[in-house]
Design a protein around this motif. Structure first.
Motif, PDB file in Angstrom:
ATOM      1  N   ALA A  36       3.134  15.976  16.499  1.00  0.00           N
ATOM      2  CA  ALA A  36       4.148  16.982  16.160  1.00  0.00           C
ATOM      3  C   ALA A  36       4.313  17.074  14.635  1.00  0.00           C
ATOM      4  N   LYS A  37       4.278  15.926  13.970  1.00  0.00           N
ATOM      5  CA  LYS A  37       4.425  15.916  12.503  1.00  0.00           C
ATOM      6  C   LYS A  37       3.198  16.522  11.822  1.00  0.00           C
ATOM      7  N   LEU A  38       2.019  16.240  12.402  1.00  0.00           N
ATOM      8  CA  LEU A  38       0.767  16.801  11.854  1.00  0.00           C
ATOM      9  C   LEU A  38       0.867  18.320  11.801  1.00  0.00           C
ATOM     10  N   SER A  69      13.478   8.459   2.570  1.00  0.00           N
ATOM     11  CA  SER A  69      14.770   8.465   3.264  1.00  0.00           C
ATOM     12  C   SER A  69      15.108   9.903   3.670  1.00  0.00           C
ATOM     13  N   ASP A  70      15.368  10.113   4.952  1.00  0.00           N
ATOM     14  CA  ASP A  70      15.666  11.474   5.427  1.00  0.00           C
ATOM     15  C   ASP A  70      17.074  11.915   5.036  1.00  0.00           C
ATOM     16  N   TYR A  71      17.946  10.965   4.773  1.00  0.00           N
ATOM     17  CA  TYR A  71      19.342  11.285   4.438  1.00  0.00           C
ATOM     18  C   TYR A  71      19.763  10.560   3.169  1.00  0.00           C
ATOM     19  N   PHE A  89      -1.860  11.990  -0.549  1.00  0.00           N
ATOM     20  CA  PHE A  89      -1.655  11.008   0.514  1.00  0.00           C
ATOM     21  C   PHE A  89      -0.197  10.591   0.465  1.00  0.00           C
ATOM     22  N   MET A  90       0.546  10.967   1.493  1.00  0.00           N
ATOM     23  CA  MET A  90       1.999  10.731   1.459  1.00  0.00           C
ATOM     24  C   MET A  90       2.320   9.481   2.292  1.00  0.00           C
ATOM     25  N   ALA A  91       2.059   8.310   1.693  1.00  0.00           N
ATOM     26  CA  ALA A  91       2.280   7.055   2.425  1.00  0.00           C
ATOM     27  C   ALA A  91       3.701   6.531   2.245  1.00  0.00           C
TER      28      ALA A  91
HETATM   29  N1  CTP Z   1       8.039  12.596   4.687  1.00  0.00           N
HETATM   30  C1  CTP Z   1       8.345  13.380   3.607  1.00  0.00           C
HETATM   31  N2  CTP Z   1       9.641  13.651   3.302  1.00  0.00           N
HETATM   32  C2  CTP Z   1      10.644  13.220   4.093  1.00  0.00           C
HETATM   33  C3  CTP Z   1      10.342  12.413   5.219  1.00  0.00           C
HETATM   34  C4  CTP Z   1       9.025  12.118   5.483  1.00  0.00           C
HETATM   35  O1  CTP Z   1       7.434  13.792   2.892  1.00  0.00           O
HETATM   36  N3  CTP Z   1      11.894  13.515   3.784  1.00  0.00           N
HETATM   37  C5  CTP Z   1       6.624  12.297   4.972  1.00  0.00           C
HETATM   38  C6  CTP Z   1       6.305  10.827   4.994  1.00  0.00           C
HETATM   39  O2  CTP Z   1       5.898  10.382   3.707  1.00  0.00           O
HETATM   40  C7  CTP Z   1       5.171  10.737   5.991  1.00  0.00           C
HETATM   41  C8  CTP Z   1       5.476  11.852   6.965  1.00  0.00           C
HETATM   42  O3  CTP Z   1       6.344  12.755   6.279  1.00  0.00           O
HETATM   43  O4  CTP Z   1       3.912  10.980   5.400  1.00  0.00           O
HETATM   44  C9  CTP Z   1       6.133  11.388   8.219  1.00  0.00           C
HETATM   45  O5  CTP Z   1       7.261  10.638   7.879  1.00  0.00           O
HETATM   46  P1  CTP Z   1       8.274  10.105   8.981  1.00  0.00           P
HETATM   47  O6  CTP Z   1       9.393   9.405   8.312  1.00  0.00           O
HETATM   48  O7  CTP Z   1       7.497   9.389  10.027  1.00  0.00           O
HETATM   49  O8  CTP Z   1       8.733  11.491   9.616  1.00  0.00           O
HETATM   50  P2  CTP Z   1      10.026  12.306   9.581  1.00  0.00           P
HETATM   51  O9  CTP Z   1       9.622  13.714   9.318  1.00  0.00           O
HETATM   52  O10 CTP Z   1      11.040  11.724   8.675  1.00  0.00           O
HETATM   53  O11 CTP Z   1      10.506  12.231  11.110  1.00  0.00           O
HETATM   54  P3  CTP Z   1      11.385  11.139  11.879  1.00  0.00           P
HETATM   55  O12 CTP Z   1      12.270  10.477  10.867  1.00  0.00           O
HETATM   56  O13 CTP Z   1      12.135  11.956  12.855  1.00  0.00           O
HETATM   57  O14 CTP Z   1      10.413  10.205  12.540  1.00  0.00           O
END
Ligand code: CTP
Length: 409
Positions: A349-351, A294-296, A288-290
């Motif tokens: 889309a993420k699913l 951080s994307d960057y 469960f990836m709650a």
């Molecule tokens: N997630 C992940 N690793 C990342 C970013 C997100 O595993 N670097 C996981 C989150 O834990 C979550 C899911 O992906 O379960 C969606 O995260 P979200 O931040 O909404 O999606 P992003 O892929 O980062 O897309 P965006 O930032 O464009 O909304």
């Protein structure tokens, strides 16, 4: 399902309270910590458990039975042979009725009695006669606790399957510092839920949960993070524990209490989280990836504190790994999407792109659904195209529904 096993079907939707009234027999022995157990008793009663309190003679020196009678709305057992008590008719009635026997606070004396099988008062008699699991929360002077006799008694009882919770370390009523104080009552409360849920529908399952936001350093003082509180992930971890699962919680920095009975790994950055999740999911059934990852990150964090006199800094950011997308294995992946616009399209889309079985989508602009709240209004999207809109509810209740749907897969 992982390693050819299937999750059993979940029960109907659960709340954070037991479905059927479960019966706790609470043995209270003579320690000043008995006042804390009054608070614990109140919590257990409010959560819907039926609590029968048995007090030792010494416990009654500290607190009157009336305290527990008022909290439980039930008679408190103080004597083995009281004629007006129903217990006198069948002195092992309590032992049979118990779903769990909790002894808190437990003195060195009751621990010694249990180890040797004494049955000279109602509590030791109940402990000897019950088939219910037993939980002991010790409270005593640190030297009594550390005495090899007590340590051996505890070890023997643990070997017989008795669960010990605590004791904690800190200031003791006798004025010293040490190990021996009654542990946090919230941990005792959690231990009760965990022990009662041991044979739940997730028994034997290994579940990894991530929670909270990650933190990317800018310099030794500052960081880039987000508003995630971790509450949803913690609620999932606790709910899974209470249904019998073995839970590994991997969390970013936060201030939430470590849930009792859950393995916890604390991380900071997204890359640390990736490494921890990779290791934990080598042998798990569900992830469960709650966490809000951080994307960057800053390409090169400064070694020394950045001074304002140097002028406004420019931060070069580079992409972090996408943990969910990069992990593959023989386990079910459940993701979360907190969105501020185009909720369903973004979540779907993420699913697909992350290969998930379920995504829990929530609109953070709605009242009660933002970061840090205790509630959430979510929509579940399934890989097979189904969609389930859920009303606003506590994160604890939502956690159980997510577990139900995952178990149904
Ligand atoms: N997630 C992940 N690793 C990342 C970013 C997100 O595993 N670097 C996981 C989150 O834990 C979550 C899911 O992906 O379960 C969606 O995260 P979200 O931040 O909404 O999606 P992003 O892929 O980062 O897309 P965006 O930032 O464009 O909304």
């Amino acid at each position: 399902m992982g390693r050819g096993r299937r999750l059993m079907h979940g029960h109907c939707e659960r709340m954070d309270v037991p479905m059927k009234k479960q019966h706790i027999v609470l043995g209270v022995t003579g320690s000043i910590a008995v006042y804390k157990v009054a608070d614990l008793t109140s919590r257990l009663v409010k959560a819907g458990y039926v609590v029968d309190v048995v007090m030792s003679k010494a416990a009654q020196e500290f607190v009157q039975p009336l305290t527990f009678q008022a909290l439980t709305h039930r008679p408190v057992v103080t004597e083995m042979f009281t004629l007006h008590s129903e217990m006198a008719v069948e002195h092992i009635a309590l032992a049979e009725r118990a779903d769990v026997l909790l002894i808190a606070p437990a003195t060195a004396n009751i621990i010694a009695k249990l180890r040797h099988g004494f049955a000279d008062d109602m509590l030791s008699c109940t402990a000897l006669a019950t088939r219910a699991p037993i939980i002991i929360a010790p409270a005593m002077n640190d030297r009594m606790y550390e005495n090899p006799v007590t340590q051996e008694n505890i070890r023997v009882l643990q070997e017989r399957g008795i669960t010990f919770v605590g004791p904690g370390e800190g200031y003791l009523a006798c004025g010293t510092m040490g190990r021996g104080r009654l542990t946090d009552v919230l941990d005792i409360y959690d231990a009760v839920k965990m022990v009662l849920g041991r044979r739940g529908d997730l028994a034997g399952r290994k579940i990894v949960v991530t929670a909270g936001g990650t933190e990317e350093p800018v310099d030794p003082v500052r960081c880039i993070t987000n508003r995630s509180s971790g509450k949803m992930g913690y609620a999932l971890a606790e709910a899974a524990r209470d249904r019998g699962a073995e839970v590994h919680l991997i969390t970013g920095p936060g201030s939430l209490r470590t849930p009792y009975g859950v393995r916890l790994t604390a991380v900071r950055t997204a890359r640390e989280m990736l490494a921890a999740v990779e290791a934990a999911t080598r042998d798990c059934d569900v992830l469960f990836m709650a966490a809000a990852v951080s994307d960057y990150r800053v390409a090169e964090a400064a070694q020394e504190k950045i001074k304002k006199s140097a002028g406004a800094p420019t931060l070069e950011l580079v992409r972090n790994p996408d943990i969910l997308a990069s992990l593959t294995g023989d386990f079910v992946k459940v993701g979360f999407a907190a969105e501020s616009q185009n909720l369903l399209a973004n979540a779907r889309a993420k699913l697909t792109s992350k290969g998930l079985s379920i995504i829990v989508a929530n609109d953070i602009t709605r009242a009660g659904s933002g970061f840090g709240t205790d509630t959430n209004e979510a929509t579940l999207l399934f890989a097979d195209g189904r969609q389930e809109d859920l009303p606003l509810m506590t994160k604890a209740r939502l956690a159980h529904i997510i577990l139900d749907r995952t178990a149904d897969l």
